[in-house]
Design a protein around this motif. Structure first.
Motif, PDB file in Angstrom:
ATOM      1  N   UNK A  52      39.870  46.849  30.511  1.00  0.00           N
ATOM      2  CA  UNK A  52      38.790  45.939  30.899  1.00  0.00           C
ATOM      3  C   UNK A  52      37.539  46.746  31.223  1.00  0.00           C
ATOM      4  N   UNK A  53      36.381  46.237  30.805  1.00  0.00           N
ATOM      5  CA  UNK A  53      35.131  46.972  30.982  1.00  0.00           C
ATOM      6  C   UNK A  53      34.526  46.774  32.373  1.00  0.00           C
ATOM      7  N   UNK A  54      35.251  47.192  33.392  1.00  0.00           N
ATOM      8  CA  UNK A  54      34.762  47.046  34.768  1.00  0.00           C
ATOM      9  C   UNK A  54      35.461  48.069  35.651  1.00  0.00           C
ATOM     10  N   UNK A  55      34.831  48.396  36.749  1.00  0.00           N
ATOM     11  CA  UNK A  55      35.432  49.310  37.708  1.00  0.00           C
ATOM     12  C   UNK A  55      36.734  48.723  38.248  1.00  0.00           C
ATOM     13  N   UNK A  56      37.702  49.566  38.558  1.00  0.00           N
ATOM     14  CA  UNK A  56      38.983  49.043  39.051  1.00  0.00           C
ATOM     15  C   UNK A  56      38.841  48.190  40.301  1.00  0.00           C
ATOM     16  N   UNK A  57      37.903  48.523  41.170  1.00  0.00           N
ATOM     17  CA  UNK A  57      37.700  47.717  42.386  1.00  0.00           C
ATOM     18  C   UNK A  57      37.281  46.293  42.051  1.00  0.00           C
ATOM     19  N   UNK A  58      36.436  46.145  41.041  1.00  0.00           N
ATOM     20  CA  UNK A  58      35.998  44.805  40.631  1.00  0.00           C
ATOM     21  C   UNK A  58      37.169  44.008  40.050  1.00  0.00           C
ATOM     22  N   UNK A  59      37.963  44.669  39.224  1.00  0.00           N
ATOM     23  CA  UNK A  59      39.112  43.999  38.609  1.00  0.00           C
ATOM     24  C   UNK A  59      40.116  43.599  39.679  1.00  0.00           C
ATOM     25  N   UNK A  60      40.425  44.519  40.582  1.00  0.00           N
ATOM     26  CA  UNK A  60      41.395  44.228  41.631  1.00  0.00           C
ATOM     27  C   UNK A  60      40.910  43.101  42.538  1.00  0.00           C
ATOM     28  N   UNK A  61      39.637  43.130  42.908  1.00  0.00           N
ATOM     29  CA  UNK A  61      39.097  42.067  43.765  1.00  0.00           C
ATOM     30  C   UNK A  61      39.228  40.701  43.104  1.00  0.00           C
ATOM     31  N   UNK A  62      38.969  40.640  41.807  1.00  0.00           N
ATOM     32  CA  UNK A  62      39.089  39.366  41.090  1.00  0.00           C
ATOM     33  C   UNK A  62      40.552  38.935  40.999  1.00  0.00           C
ATOM     34  N   UNK A  63      41.416  39.848  40.612  1.00  0.00           N
ATOM     35  CA  UNK A  63      42.830  39.504  40.423  1.00  0.00           C
ATOM     36  C   UNK A  63      43.515  39.163  41.742  1.00  0.00           C
ATOM     37  N   UNK A  64      43.151  39.851  42.809  1.00  0.00           N
ATOM     38  CA  UNK A  64      43.878  39.725  44.061  1.00  0.00           C
ATOM     39  C   UNK A  64      43.405  38.645  45.006  1.00  0.00           C
ATOM     40  N   UNK A  65      42.377  37.909  44.644  1.00  0.00           N
ATOM     41  CA  UNK A  65      41.890  36.830  45.502  1.00  0.00           C
ATOM     42  C   UNK A  65      42.829  35.631  45.362  1.00  0.00           C
ATOM     43  N   UNK A  83      51.713  36.512  29.203  1.00  0.00           N
ATOM     44  CA  UNK A  83      51.124  37.777  29.665  1.00  0.00           C
ATOM     45  C   UNK A  83      49.785  38.029  28.966  1.00  0.00           C
ATOM     46  N   UNK A  84      49.765  37.865  27.649  1.00  0.00           N
ATOM     47  CA  UNK A  84      48.529  38.077  26.891  1.00  0.00           C
ATOM     48  C   UNK A  84      47.433  37.116  27.347  1.00  0.00           C
ATOM     49  N   UNK A  85      47.792  35.859  27.485  1.00  0.00           N
ATOM     50  CA  UNK A  85      46.819  34.853  27.903  1.00  0.00           C
ATOM     51  C   UNK A  85      46.293  35.149  29.308  1.00  0.00           C
ATOM     52  N   UNK A  86      47.167  35.542  30.207  1.00  0.00           N
ATOM     53  CA  UNK A  86      46.742  35.852  31.573  1.00  0.00           C
ATOM     54  C   UNK A  86      45.794  37.042  31.598  1.00  0.00           C
ATOM     55  N   UNK A  87      46.098  38.078  30.834  1.00  0.00           N
ATOM     56  CA  UNK A  87      45.219  39.241  30.788  1.00  0.00           C
ATOM     57  C   UNK A  87      43.869  38.883  30.159  1.00  0.00           C
ATOM     58  N   UNK A  88      43.874  38.049  29.137  1.00  0.00           N
ATOM     59  CA  UNK A  88      42.620  37.596  28.527  1.00  0.00           C
ATOM     60  C   UNK A  88      41.790  36.807  29.527  1.00  0.00           C
ATOM     61  N   UNK A  89      42.438  35.903  30.251  1.00  0.00           N
ATOM     62  CA  UNK A  89      41.733  35.082  31.237  1.00  0.00           C
ATOM     63  C   UNK A  89      41.190  35.947  32.371  1.00  0.00           C
ATOM     64  N   UNK A  90      41.966  36.928  32.813  1.00  0.00           N
ATOM     65  CA  UNK A  90      41.490  37.823  33.861  1.00  0.00           C
ATOM     66  C   UNK A  90      40.282  38.615  33.359  1.00  0.00           C
ATOM     67  N   UNK A  91      40.355  39.130  32.144  1.00  0.00           N
ATOM     68  CA  UNK A  91      39.221  39.875  31.601  1.00  0.00           C
ATOM     69  C   UNK A  91      37.968  39.001  31.551  1.00  0.00           C
ATOM     70  N   UNK A  92      38.115  37.758  31.140  1.00  0.00           N
ATOM     71  CA  UNK A  92      36.977  36.839  31.087  1.00  0.00           C
ATOM     72  C   UNK A  92      36.403  36.621  32.484  1.00  0.00           C
ATOM     73  N   UNK A  93      37.250  36.433  33.478  1.00  0.00           N
ATOM     74  CA  UNK A  93      36.777  36.252  34.851  1.00  0.00           C
ATOM     75  C   UNK A  93      36.057  37.504  35.355  1.00  0.00           C
ATOM     76  N   UNK A  94      36.596  38.665  35.031  1.00  0.00           N
ATOM     77  CA  UNK A  94      35.964  39.929  35.436  1.00  0.00           C
ATOM     78  C   UNK A  94      34.605  40.066  34.751  1.00  0.00           C
ATOM     79  N   UNK A  95      34.546  39.762  33.470  1.00  0.00           N
ATOM     80  CA  UNK A  95      33.264  39.849  32.745  1.00  0.00           C
ATOM     81  C   UNK A  95      32.223  38.921  33.369  1.00  0.00           C
ATOM     82  N   UNK A  96      32.626  37.692  33.674  1.00  0.00           N
ATOM     83  CA  UNK A  96      31.701  36.737  34.284  1.00  0.00           C
ATOM     84  C   UNK A  96      31.194  37.260  35.624  1.00  0.00           C
ATOM     85  N   UNK A  97      32.066  37.823  36.393  1.00  0.00           N
ATOM     86  CA  UNK A  97      31.687  38.334  37.718  1.00  0.00           C
ATOM     87  C   UNK A  97      30.761  39.534  37.583  1.00  0.00           C
ATOM     88  N   UNK A  98      31.092  40.457  36.700  1.00  0.00           N
ATOM     89  CA  UNK A  98      30.254  41.645  36.510  1.00  0.00           C
ATOM     90  C   UNK A  98      28.898  41.253  35.939  1.00  0.00           C
TER      91      UNK A  98
END
Length: 136
Positions: A10-23, A117-132
């Motif tokens: 994913x094209x984002x810092x790990x902190x950004x990804x973790x914050x999105x996934x872990x909320x 799994x694939x769908x969840x990772x795609x959805x997480x990436x989209x959420x991370x992209x939107x946030x970034x």
């Protein structure tokens, strides 16, 4: 026992990804759409599954210092999963999503799990992209 795992860059810092996934209030933004999580007194949560119409007591833990999420069934121990975020340099991260089914009767099968799994990772990436893209 059945185990499944998928990873995605994913094209984002790990902190950004973790914050999105872990909320816990935003888990549904990336989890399979038929699952709904209600936080209780963490780590206790309740998961509602549309297919069965049932609620299941579960656990959800976020370990920020390890960039790791862990979850699973609370009473029968039939299912567990984890998500691990790792920085890979240049502002990117690798996210690994792992599921374990300890009771074969709860395993929906490889094709179904791999698609989820694939769908969840795609959805997480989209959420991370939107946030970034929105500046965090």
């Amino acid at each position: 026992m059945s185990e499944y795992e998928r990873s995605r860059t994913m094209p984002a810092l790990p902190e950004h990804v973790f914050d999105q996934a872990g909320d816990v209030d935003r888990l549904e933004s990336w989890m399979p759409p038929e699952l709904h999580v209600r936080a209780g007194d963490l780590p206790a949560v309740t998961v509602h599954e549309d297919a069965t119409g049932q609620d299941a007591p579960a656990l959800f833990r976020a370990e920020p210092e390890q960039m790791r999420l862990e979850w699973g069934t609370r009473e029968d121990g039939s299912y567990a999963g984890w998500l691990q975020v790792a920085g890979i340099g240049s502002g990117a991260s690798e996210v690994t999503l792992h599921l374990s089914f300890f009771d074969e009767g709860h395993d929906p099968g490889a094709e179904t799990v791999h698609a989820a799994l694939e769908s969840s990772l795609e959805r997480l990436e989209e959420q991370v992209r939107l946030r970034v893209d929105d500046g965090g």
